[in-house]
Design an enzyme around this catalytic site. Sequence first.
Site, PDB file in Angstrom:
ATOM      1  CD  GLU A 163      -3.037  -1.034   2.229  1.00 46.75           C
ATOM      2  OE1 GLU A 163      -2.894  -0.204   3.138  1.00 46.75           O
ATOM      3  OE2 GLU A 163      -3.964  -1.841   2.186  1.00 46.75           O
ATOM      4  CD  GLU A 355      -3.663  -5.603   3.562  1.00 48.06           C
ATOM      5  OE1 GLU A 355      -4.509  -4.781   3.958  1.00 48.06           O
ATOM      6  OE2 GLU A 355      -2.439  -5.451   3.695  1.00 48.06           O
TER       7      GLU A 355
HETATM    8  O1  IFM Z   1      -4.398  -3.040   8.945  1.00 51.59           O
HETATM    9  C1  IFM Z   1      -4.300  -2.491   7.670  1.00 51.59           C
HETATM   10  C2  IFM Z   1      -3.094  -3.039   6.940  1.00 51.59           C
HETATM   11  O2  IFM Z   1      -1.931  -2.796   7.624  1.00 51.59           O
HETATM   12  C3  IFM Z   1      -2.979  -2.400   5.586  1.00 51.59           C
HETATM   13  N1  IFM Z   1      -4.204  -2.496   4.849  1.00 51.59           N
HETATM   14  C4  IFM Z   1      -5.435  -2.130   5.514  1.00 51.59           C
HETATM   15  C5  IFM Z   1      -5.532  -2.803   6.860  1.00 51.59           C
HETATM   16  C6  IFM Z   1      -6.830  -2.357   7.567  1.00 51.59           C
HETATM   17  O3  IFM Z   1      -6.825  -0.988   7.751  1.00 51.59           O
END
Ligand code: IFM
Length: 473
Positions: A163, A355
């Site tokens: 990210e 994710e």
């Molecule tokens: O916890 C975070 C993660 O570290 C990165 N992506 C989003 C998740 C939820 O906010």
Amino acid sequence: MSFPTGFVWGAGTSAYQIEGGIDKHGRGPSVWDAFCRTPGRIKHGDTGDTACDHVGRFRADVALMKEMGLGAYRFSIAWPRVMPDGAGAVSEAGLAFYDRLVDELLGAGITPHVTLFHWDYPLALYRRGGWLNPSSASWFAEYARAVVDRLSDRVCHWITINEPQVFIGHGHFTGEHAPGLHLPMPEIVRIVHNVLRAHGLAARCIRENAQTKPVIGWAPVGIVSSPLRFDPGEIEAARVKTFAIERQDVWNNTWFNDPVLLGTYPQEILSTLGQHLPDGWERDLEIIQQPMDFLGLNLYQGSRVTLGDGAVATPARQEVGRARTAFGWNITPEVLYWGPRFFFDRYKLPIVITENGLANLDWVGLDGRVQDPQRIDYTARHLQHLLRAIRDGVNVGGYFHWSLLDNFEWAEGYDQRFGLVYVDFATQQRIPKESAKWYSEVIRTNGRNLAPLGEAAGSVRTLLGERPEEARP
Ligand code: IFM
């Protein structure tokens, strides 16, 4: 309904969010250690000092994963645990920790998917200018080399950076994440460029030095506009909006993915901010665009659009009482259809959902169980859409639920519980939630236990604002 043979079912975590043990293995401080110590930055003054004490409990955590039947586990390596000063000396004890974790996973039949950078930037390097320093890309490559040399005899799945939009945007632009900076756009342009170079050098380093054939990707946030109706004009407008750059900030897809996957900066960036790129940026594109094996997408929610004047996508009206998570994020399951579809069409790379998940108000019931039907429902809906994307020809290799464990949710401290496994942060007791048991069944049946999209009324009802009857081809 079932997923393709060989589909990878996993769950993810990141180092600072679960490891704790900040003084173990000679680990150096990261910008997050410093940020957490700045009063007012993190809810309740929480820190990742202990987090889930994963460094002390990783064997038990791997045993939990095995019990759940996970095929893969995505975790990140803490750069300052491996290189306490970010560059130069390597901590043998730090590398040995990850050695043990990888061995434990492999012994349990779980494939490790390693992320090299998930935001815990070495404080020592931050003091040398951090991502603004042109050397930051080679510092990252040096760290990547140390990890690859040590783990690539057993690890083949690599994610360079997690990210970039978030750690650059929240960390360097709006300041609510570490290191808490509010930099002007010209400096953000240079940071993005250095981060992209860092990705490229690391990807090249993995490709050239891995001892087993590597599978390399990266994991940006996917920022997706979904059409409200399954109408060709609306679909096209949503696709255009998904890849447009409309604001002077980093919340977009193409500033990051176009250089990495197409070898070009988007025109919107060149025409508005291009003058801030460092000399020689065109040459750097050759480093930035490395061959990639997959595109990871972190997808949690999307925006819904409809056709406005001039066939342009405009935000759809938000329904009153719409479904939201405990974090307040909209629940828009179709993001797992349109996201993979749009990104696959544009970049022609296999997609992995690196994710997806939700924060939920979970607690331990009187019977000792943690009942989280919302997580089951959220995940089921998203997986149904993902399967539909696969059926429509999108190449999707795997799904990693975020997260394995409740953990340190950055500026939110421990307030947001994302785990399939409940963590009592006072005792470190772990309790697999009902969703963990349900997810085990998804894995065991390769998704056959999920009701088909739009059928099984009663278990698969529409959410406010979701129109599956229109969204179905
Ligand atoms: O916890 C975070 C993660 O570290 C990165 N992506 C989003 C998740 C939820 O906010």
